[in-house]
Scaffold this motif. Sequence first.
Motif, PDB file in Angstrom:
ATOM      1  N   ASP A 114      38.378 -43.164 -21.703  1.00 16.35           N
ATOM      2  CA  ASP A 114      37.655 -42.277 -20.794  1.00 16.35           C
ATOM      3  C   ASP A 114      36.936 -43.059 -19.700  1.00 16.35           C
ATOM      4  O   ASP A 114      36.430 -44.161 -19.936  1.00 16.35           O
ATOM      5  CB  ASP A 114      36.595 -41.454 -21.542  1.00 16.35           C
ATOM      6  CG  ASP A 114      37.156 -40.248 -22.262  1.00 16.35           C
ATOM      7  OD1 ASP A 114      38.288 -39.825 -21.946  1.00 16.35           O
ATOM      8  OD2 ASP A 114      36.449 -39.710 -23.151  1.00 16.35           O
ATOM      9  N   TRP A 146      30.822 -47.181 -12.398  1.00 20.74           N
ATOM     10  CA  TRP A 146      31.910 -46.706 -13.253  1.00 20.74           C
ATOM     11  C   TRP A 146      32.269 -47.742 -14.298  1.00 20.74           C
ATOM     12  O   TRP A 146      32.284 -48.950 -14.028  1.00 20.74           O
ATOM     13  CB  TRP A 146      33.147 -46.391 -12.416  1.00 20.74           C
ATOM     14  CG  TRP A 146      32.960 -45.188 -11.564  1.00 20.74           C
ATOM     15  CD1 TRP A 146      32.355 -45.137 -10.338  1.00 20.74           C
ATOM     16  CD2 TRP A 146      33.332 -43.855 -11.872  1.00 20.74           C
ATOM     17  NE1 TRP A 146      32.344 -43.851  -9.867  1.00 20.74           N
ATOM     18  CE2 TRP A 146      32.937 -43.046 -10.787  1.00 20.74           C
ATOM     19  CE3 TRP A 146      33.970 -43.258 -12.961  1.00 20.74           C
ATOM     20  CZ2 TRP A 146      33.165 -41.666 -10.759  1.00 20.74           C
ATOM     21  CZ3 TRP A 146      34.204 -41.897 -12.924  1.00 20.74           C
ATOM     22  CH2 TRP A 146      33.801 -41.112 -11.840  1.00 20.74           C
ATOM     23  N   ASN A 167      33.886 -38.693 -17.040  1.00 24.53           N
ATOM     24  CA  ASN A 167      34.417 -38.050 -15.846  1.00 24.53           C
ATOM     25  C   ASN A 167      35.831 -38.562 -15.555  1.00 24.53           C
ATOM     26  O   ASN A 167      36.024 -39.493 -14.794  1.00 24.53           O
ATOM     27  CB  ASN A 167      33.495 -38.299 -14.647  1.00 24.53           C
ATOM     28  CG  ASN A 167      33.901 -37.465 -13.446  1.00 24.53           C
ATOM     29  OD1 ASN A 167      34.921 -36.786 -13.459  1.00 24.53           O
ATOM     30  ND2 ASN A 167      33.105 -37.522 -12.396  1.00 24.53           N
ATOM     31  N   ASN A 168      36.780 -37.913 -16.180  1.00 24.87           N
ATOM     32  CA  ASN A 168      38.190 -38.233 -15.940  1.00 24.87           C
ATOM     33  C   ASN A 168      38.723 -37.362 -14.806  1.00 24.87           C
ATOM     34  O   ASN A 168      39.749 -36.705 -14.913  1.00 24.87           O
ATOM     35  CB  ASN A 168      38.995 -38.011 -17.228  1.00 24.87           C
ATOM     36  CG  ASN A 168      38.533 -38.926 -18.335  1.00 24.87           C
ATOM     37  OD1 ASN A 168      38.223 -40.092 -18.112  1.00 24.87           O
ATOM     38  ND2 ASN A 168      38.463 -38.388 -19.540  1.00 24.87           N
ATOM     39  N   LYS A 169      37.995 -37.358 -13.703  1.00 23.03           N
ATOM     40  CA  LYS A 169      38.238 -36.424 -12.600  1.00 23.03           C
ATOM     41  C   LYS A 169      39.605 -36.558 -11.932  1.00 23.03           C
ATOM     42  O   LYS A 169      40.064 -35.637 -11.284  1.00 23.03           O
ATOM     43  CB  LYS A 169      37.136 -36.545 -11.544  1.00 23.03           C
ATOM     44  CG  LYS A 169      37.095 -37.890 -10.818  1.00 23.03           C
ATOM     45  CD  LYS A 169      35.944 -37.912  -9.846  1.00 23.03           C
ATOM     46  CE  LYS A 169      35.861 -39.204  -9.100  1.00 23.03           C
ATOM     47  NZ  LYS A 169      34.776 -39.177  -8.127  1.00 23.03           N
ATOM     48  N   MET A 187      30.698 -30.636 -16.662  1.00 20.16           N
ATOM     49  CA  MET A 187      30.398 -31.868 -17.376  1.00 20.16           C
ATOM     50  C   MET A 187      28.907 -32.175 -17.231  1.00 20.16           C
ATOM     51  O   MET A 187      28.438 -32.414 -16.137  1.00 20.16           O
ATOM     52  CB  MET A 187      31.195 -33.028 -16.793  1.00 20.16           C
ATOM     53  CG  MET A 187      32.656 -33.022 -17.179  1.00 20.16           C
ATOM     54  SD  MET A 187      33.522 -34.420 -16.451  1.00 20.16           S
ATOM     55  CE  MET A 187      34.185 -33.626 -15.001  1.00 20.16           C
ATOM     56  N   ARG A 204      28.036 -39.566 -17.577  1.00 21.61           N
ATOM     57  CA  ARG A 204      28.923 -38.535 -18.108  1.00 21.61           C
ATOM     58  C   ARG A 204      30.337 -39.083 -18.193  1.00 21.61           C
ATOM     59  O   ARG A 204      30.707 -40.027 -17.476  1.00 21.61           O
ATOM     60  CB  ARG A 204      28.902 -37.276 -17.249  1.00 21.61           C
ATOM     61  CG  ARG A 204      29.531 -37.465 -15.874  1.00 21.61           C
ATOM     62  CD  ARG A 204      29.530 -36.176 -15.096  1.00 21.61           C
ATOM     63  NE  ARG A 204      30.038 -36.410 -13.750  1.00 21.61           N
ATOM     64  CZ  ARG A 204      30.277 -35.456 -12.888  1.00 21.61           C
ATOM     65  NH1 ARG A 204      30.036 -34.199 -13.201  1.00 21.61           N
ATOM     66  NH2 ARG A 204      30.739 -35.740 -11.688  1.00 21.61           N
ATOM     67  N   GLU A 234      30.986 -42.313 -15.770  1.00 12.74           N
ATOM     68  CA  GLU A 234      30.278 -42.329 -14.490  1.00 12.74           C
ATOM     69  C   GLU A 234      28.787 -42.454 -14.783  1.00 12.74           C
ATOM     70  O   GLU A 234      28.207 -41.598 -15.447  1.00 12.74           O
ATOM     71  CB  GLU A 234      30.568 -41.045 -13.718  1.00 12.74           C
ATOM     72  CG  GLU A 234      29.915 -40.974 -12.366  1.00 12.74           C
ATOM     73  CD  GLU A 234      30.253 -39.673 -11.633  1.00 12.74           C
ATOM     74  OE1 GLU A 234      30.105 -39.664 -10.400  1.00 12.74           O
ATOM     75  OE2 GLU A 234      30.661 -38.687 -12.289  1.00 12.74           O
ATOM     76  N   GLN A 270      27.061 -44.300  -7.791  1.00 10.99           N
ATOM     77  CA  GLN A 270      27.549 -44.168  -9.160  1.00 10.99           C
ATOM     78  C   GLN A 270      28.273 -45.454  -9.550  1.00 10.99           C
ATOM     79  O   GLN A 270      29.082 -45.966  -8.788  1.00 10.99           O
ATOM     80  CB  GLN A 270      28.530 -42.992  -9.287  1.00 10.99           C
ATOM     81  CG  GLN A 270      27.882 -41.637  -9.221  1.00 10.99           C
ATOM     82  CD  GLN A 270      27.575 -41.218  -7.793  1.00 10.99           C
ATOM     83  OE1 GLN A 270      28.359 -41.432  -6.890  1.00 10.99           O
ATOM     84  NE2 GLN A 270      26.405 -40.652  -7.576  1.00 10.99           N
TER      85      GLN A 270
END
Length: 166
Positions: free
Chosen positions: A16, A28, A81-83, A1, A79, A19, A26
């Motif tokens: 989504d 969110w 970031n659906n981590k 990513m 970015r 981040e 970071q």
Amino acid sequence: MAAMSASSPCDPEPGDLIEVFRPLYQHWALYLGDGYVINVVPEDEGPTSILGSAASVFSNRARVKIQLLKDVVGSNTYRVNNKYDNTCTPLPVHVIIQRAQSFVNKEVSYNVLDSNCEHFVTMLRYGEAVSNQATRAIGAIGFVTVAAGAFSLLGLLHSRSRDRHY
């Protein structure tokens, strides 16, 4: 990513996790669509103020706001970031958006370690609040506390052993 700046955005989809890479941490947000995100902003923090961001560590209240992604990102990068999708099942997008809209302009509890911006958006997306950032911080605090205790104990033992020699 890959990380993107506000001037070269990636294409987030509604629901989504976004981040944002700020200087010390970071931030969110959750993408709503049409360039807008929802996020929590500590009551004493401006849009992208570095001093405000540092002060947010001491805040215990936050306001839920809908803002343009570009305003939240400012001069930072971000970015999608659906981590947590590997370990948590995302709710249907319409449910995520509906949940998000129910919080707009509300004041919520805020705590860097257990109720922060990442906890908020993961609660919206997955139905449970998760924050690896907070988990890492708690681990670091625990390590520093144990290390400080060990050094104090060693210092005490060392001073007692010196006292016996005199």
